[in-house]
Write an enzyme that holds these catalytic residues in place. Structure first.
Site, short mmCIF file in Angstrom:
data_model
loop_
_atom_site.label_atom_id
_atom_site.label_comp_id
_atom_site.label_asym_id
_atom_site.label_seq_id
_atom_site.Cartn_x
_atom_site.Cartn_y
_atom_site.Cartn_z
N ASP A 151 13.76 -10.80 100.12
CA ASP A 151 14.09 -12.01 99.37
C ASP A 151 14.86 -12.93 100.31
OD1 ASP A 151 14.12 -13.03 96.34
OD2 ASP A 151 15.93 -13.71 97.35
N TYR B 48 21.62 -21.80 96.13
CA TYR B 48 22.06 -20.65 95.33
C TYR B 48 23.54 -20.37 95.50
CZ TYR B 48 17.17 -19.75 94.34
OH TYR B 48 15.88 -19.88 93.92
N ARG C 131 5.33 -8.81 90.85
CA ARG C 131 5.21 -8.76 89.40
C ARG C 131 3.82 -8.93 88.81
NH1 ARG C 131 9.05 -13.52 88.65
NH2 ARG C 131 7.77 -14.06 90.46
N ARG D 155 8.93 -0.04 91.44
CA ARG D 155 10.02 -1.00 91.55
C ARG D 155 11.40 -0.41 91.23
NH1 ARG D 155 13.84 -3.76 89.64
NH2 ARG D 155 14.12 -6.00 89.69
N ARG E 232 4.02 -14.55 97.38
CA ARG E 232 4.37 -13.59 96.32
C ARG E 232 3.17 -12.75 95.89
NH1 ARG E 232 9.43 -14.49 93.29
NH2 ARG E 232 10.58 -15.96 94.55
O1 1CP Z 1 5.14 -11.42 98.49
C1 1CP Z 1 6.17 -11.09 97.93
O2 1CP Z 1 6.22 -10.75 96.76
C2 1CP Z 1 7.42 -11.12 98.75
C3 1CP Z 1 8.62 -11.04 97.98
C4 1CP Z 1 9.57 -12.17 97.77
C5 1CP Z 1 9.66 -13.43 98.39
C6 1CP Z 1 8.72 -14.06 99.40
C7 1CP Z 1 10.66 -12.04 96.88
C8 1CP Z 1 10.98 -10.83 96.04
N1 1CP Z 1 11.41 -13.17 96.99
C9 1CP Z 1 10.82 -14.04 97.89
C10 1CP Z 1 11.32 -15.32 98.37
C11 1CP Z 1 12.13 -16.15 97.48
N2 1CP Z 1 13.15 -15.74 96.66
C12 1CP Z 1 12.05 -17.56 97.41
C13 1CP Z 1 11.13 -18.39 98.26
C14 1CP Z 1 9.75 -18.38 97.73
C15 1CP Z 1 9.53 -19.12 96.43
O3 1CP Z 1 9.86 -20.32 96.36
O4 1CP Z 1 9.00 -18.50 95.51
C16 1CP Z 1 13.01 -18.00 96.49
C17 1CP Z 1 13.27 -19.41 96.07
C18 1CP Z 1 13.69 -16.84 96.01
C19 1CP Z 1 14.80 -16.79 95.05
C20 1CP Z 1 14.47 -15.91 93.90
N3 1CP Z 1 14.50 -14.54 93.96
C21 1CP Z 1 14.03 -16.30 92.61
C22 1CP Z 1 13.80 -17.74 92.15
C23 1CP Z 1 14.84 -18.18 91.18
C24 1CP Z 1 14.82 -19.69 90.93
O5 1CP Z 1 15.63 -20.41 91.54
O6 1CP Z 1 13.99 -20.12 90.11
C25 1CP Z 1 13.83 -15.12 91.87
C26 1CP Z 1 13.38 -15.01 90.45
C27 1CP Z 1 14.11 -14.02 92.73
C28 1CP Z 1 13.99 -12.56 92.43
C29 1CP Z 1 12.85 -11.88 93.07
N4 1CP Z 1 12.65 -11.83 94.43
C30 1CP Z 1 11.51 -11.09 94.70
C31 1CP Z 1 10.97 -10.67 93.44
C32 1CP Z 1 9.73 -9.83 93.27
C33 1CP Z 1 11.80 -11.18 92.43
C34 1CP Z 1 11.58 -11.02 90.93
C35 1CP Z 1 12.59 -10.25 90.23
C36 1CP Z 1 12.44 -8.78 90.11
O7 1CP Z 1 11.35 -8.17 90.21
O8 1CP Z 1 13.52 -8.25 89.77
#
Ligand code: 1CP
Length: 358
Positions: free
Chosen positions: A79, A155, A34, A43, A30
């Protein structure tokens, strides 16, 4: 991208192959998004899936941390739910919540909502990966990724982020046939996604099974490992290193290594030396600084970074990373200093020493 034939393997790919090199590779899960002010400039409003499916924006967001930090990999801005989203199953990412489904997966009838996906569904991803491969220097490979069947299924079945995964685990235990059918489809989604990424130039892949640490090893082996192994086996012929990650997986590390990756991610709870023992030295390790440190003062961070390097003991199969993703409150300057510190003080000479390598 410049790829002279004789150019050396980038540090990330050397470490993934267990080869000694003059620099410990480092990237941050990540690393985009953010924690970076420049992210918010591009974004846009609404679901993050809008930005992900806009190749120009996704390319820019992926490149932002590469421009800011001296890091050894880029990771595609996407994602884990992207392939489910393109299938039309009915999943979105609700700002401030995470992935949500209006009609969660509850029965065999829902399998029909999970139609197979192919490259035509992933046009925006093709465009993003190609644009990135054009821009990235040879030394900074693009990592593609997908969600592993268990974490994705969590999910779909729970319908939203969960603390206890009660519904998905209940399905696994009470309706094993339905569970295996679901996991098999999600494995196919991961395979289609990763193949598309690698075909277009991604040079490594990471299979995220973030939430699998909630399972007992016996249950992991019976219900999850075969499906993750199917994904990783499908990648074997593509000749890219495979990374496999979950959190809270101290008890599962050996079984995750057996699923077939070259490198296994380790969260901050398990020292790398212990992880190496548990995996019998047969895989490389990625990790494992506590991401909470990214908002602490440098005097606190430095000894912890040092400790991770010392725990690794100079083993060449180490990719420095966090134990989970960068938190929104992380200080980008701390991230930059960590990368610099690892490059200056880490050594991957394979001799067990921990002195500065240059
Ligand atoms: O490097 C990077 O930022 C790549 C972007 C990236 C990645 C690797 C995003 C964008 N999502 C992911 C993978 C992801 N998504 C995982 C695996 C990695 C981890 O464990 O962190 C998981 C579990 C998700 C599911 C997900 N998507 C969540 C977690 C929710 C929970 O169960 O607690 C969330 C909050 C998201 C939304 C999301 N995806 C990505 C971003 C930047 C965001 C944040 C929301 C936004 O900006 O609107």
């Amino acid at each position: 991208m410049s790829t002279p034939l004789e150019s050396p393997l980038p540090p990330l790919l050397r470490a993934a192959a267990g080869l000694p090199g003059d620099r410990v590779p480092v990237w941050f899960m990540r690393q985009a998004g953010r924690s970076l002010p420049e992210y918010f400039e591009v974004r846009g409003e609404g679901s993050i899936l809008q930005a992900i499916s806009d190749a120009e924006r996704a390319t820019e967001i992926t490149m932002q941390p590469v421009r800011r930090y001296d890091i050894d990999a880029a990771i595609l801005f996407s994602d884990i739910v992207t392939p489910v989203w393109v299938s039309g199953f009915g999943i979105d990412i609700t700002p401030g919540v995470g992935p949500t489904c209006d009609r969660p997966f509850t029965s065999a009838a829902d399998l029909e909502r999970l139609r197979p996906i192919d490259d035509d569904d992933l046009g925006f991803q093709t465009d993003t990966v190609r644009a990135l491969v054009d821009q990235l220097p040879h030394e900074v490979p693009l990592i593609g990724f997908a969600g592993a069947p268990y974490t994705l299924a969590a999910y779909l079945v729970e319908g939203r982020p969960s603390k206890d995964y009660a519904k998905v685990k209940a399905m696994m235990f009470a309706e094993p046939e339905l569970w295996h059918a679901l996991a098999d489809r999600l494995a196919d989604y991961a395979i289609a996604t990763l193949r598309n990424q690698v075909a277009n130039g991604a040079r490594a892949v990471q299979l995220f099974d973030s939430w699998v640490g909630g399972l007992r090893p016996e249950h992991y082996r019976e219900f999850v490992q075969p499906h993750s192994a199917k994904v990783l086996a499908a990648m074997a012929e593509l000749d890219v290193p495979r990374f496999h990650f979950g959190i809270n997986t101290g008890e599962l590390l050996a079984d995750m290594a057996d699923a077939g990756a070259e490198v296994v991610g380790v969260d901050w709870r398990t020292p790398l030396s212990v992880a190496r023992e548990r995996t019998g030295g047969r895989v490389g390790l990625q990790g494992n600084l506590d991401p909470a440190l990214l908002s602490a003062p440098w005097e606190v961070v430095e000894p912890e970074v040092r400790r991770v390097l010392d725990d690794n003991g100079g083993h060449p199969g180490h990719v420095f990373n966090l134990g989970h993703g960068v938190t929104p409150s992380a200080n980008p300057e701390t991230i930059a200093r960590i990368a610099e510190y690892v490059h200056t003080h880490g050594t991957a000479m394979g001799d067990g020493s921990t002195g500065a390598a240059g």
